[in-house]
Design a protein around this motif. Structure first.
Motif: not given
Length: 300
Positions: A23-24, A27, A29, A258-259
């Protein structure tokens, strides 16, 4: 008992943090090479402090042990490159499930390089994991990715698992050397490997980007390694192995929440087969048919 409880808490914390890394990375990017370069820089700084506090920096290194640790560092960095890249080609859930084929890679390398015995039970779990991998690889429509990108993501996660197994085999060869020192050398190797490809001519100018790099290096790398190695020293192997499965469960759960990643039935069956087979390999579970065969008395 108190030491075991502390070790369990350390291992659990390390696995929960590791489970959120996908996730980190997505996110954040950030360019992957830059993210990994600064991960190595800040991770090495954190491990240097830990090594200094533990007094392991004063222990001598032979050219052989340094070369082996450096080789493990190369495998570890390539492993990071492949697994993080796989998140955007397949999905965090699928990449994490495929990545958990690493125990089988380790068994195969152990048989080839360390002459470790390859039992029928281990081969049986390997076959189950391979069947799960085939199901995952064939379910190309999962996650909305196009077929080509999805297969590339699966192959990247598989390559990452192999590289991690190589790093683990090297660590076995360094038995007796402080694990914190091994990790410090590996991160320093990562700095050297990635520096030529990182964008060092235009350093980040905003606090947010530096915050991302610091979090990746200090929390996701330095702290996780310190917690992990501290836990392994306090826990029986079976307990540490059981707690290590917190990582894929957290990663898959975050990908779902989350996604909104919805796995196809084939992907669910394949991922479950890989994780169950990995658990069976880790805990030494026997397969029913094979256990009966092994229990049969020998003639003569």
């Amino acid at each position: 008992m108190q030491m075991k409880l502390r070790g369990a808490l350390e291992m659990s914390a390390a696995m929960v943090i590791s489970g959120t890394i996908g996730w980190f990375v997505v996110r954040a990017a950030q360019p992957l090479v830059d993210l990994l370069f600064w991960r190595c820089v800040f991770g090495a700084a954190t491990l240097w402090i830990a090594c200094a506090a533990l007094g392991v920096l004063r222990r001598g290194l032979t050219p052989r042990t340094f070369a082996l640790a450096a080789l493990g560092g190369v495998a570890l960095v390539v492993n990071w490159l492949l697994i993080f890249a796989s998140f955007t080609h397949a999905s965090i859930s699928i990449a994490t499930a495929v990545y958990n084929t690493q125990p089988f890679m380790l068994v195969a390398l152990g048989a080839l390089m360390l002459s470790e015995r390859l039992t029928a039970t281990k081969i049986g779990w390997l076959c189950i994991a391979f069947a799960g991998l085939v199901l995952v690889a064939q379910a190309k429509q999962g996650g909305g990715a196009d077929d080509g990108a999805y297969v590339i993501g699966v192959l990247m996660a598989l390559g990452a698992a192999f590289c991690y197994a190589v790093a683990a085999i090297v660590a076995k060869k360094l038995d007796g050397m402080a694990p914190h020192l091994i990790a410090l050398i590996q991160f320093c190797v990562g700095i050297v490997m990635l520096a030529p490809f990182a964008n060092l001519k235009a350093l980040p100018t905003d606090a947010g980007t530096w915050g991302i790099h610091l979090t990746m290096g200090v929390i996701y790398t330095g702290l996780v390694f310190i917690l992990l190695y501290g836990a392994i020293q306090k826990l029986p192997t079976t307990v540490a192995g059981a707690l290590s499965f917190i990582y894929p469960l957290v990663a898959i759960g975050i990908d779902y929440v989350v996604f909104g990643q919805r796995l196809t039935p084939a992907q669910i069956v394949g991922a479950a087969a890989i994780l169950i087979a990995a658990a069976g390999m880790t805990f030494g579970w026997t397969l029913p048919g094979l256990s009966r065969r092994r229990a049969a008395p020998q003639k003569g």
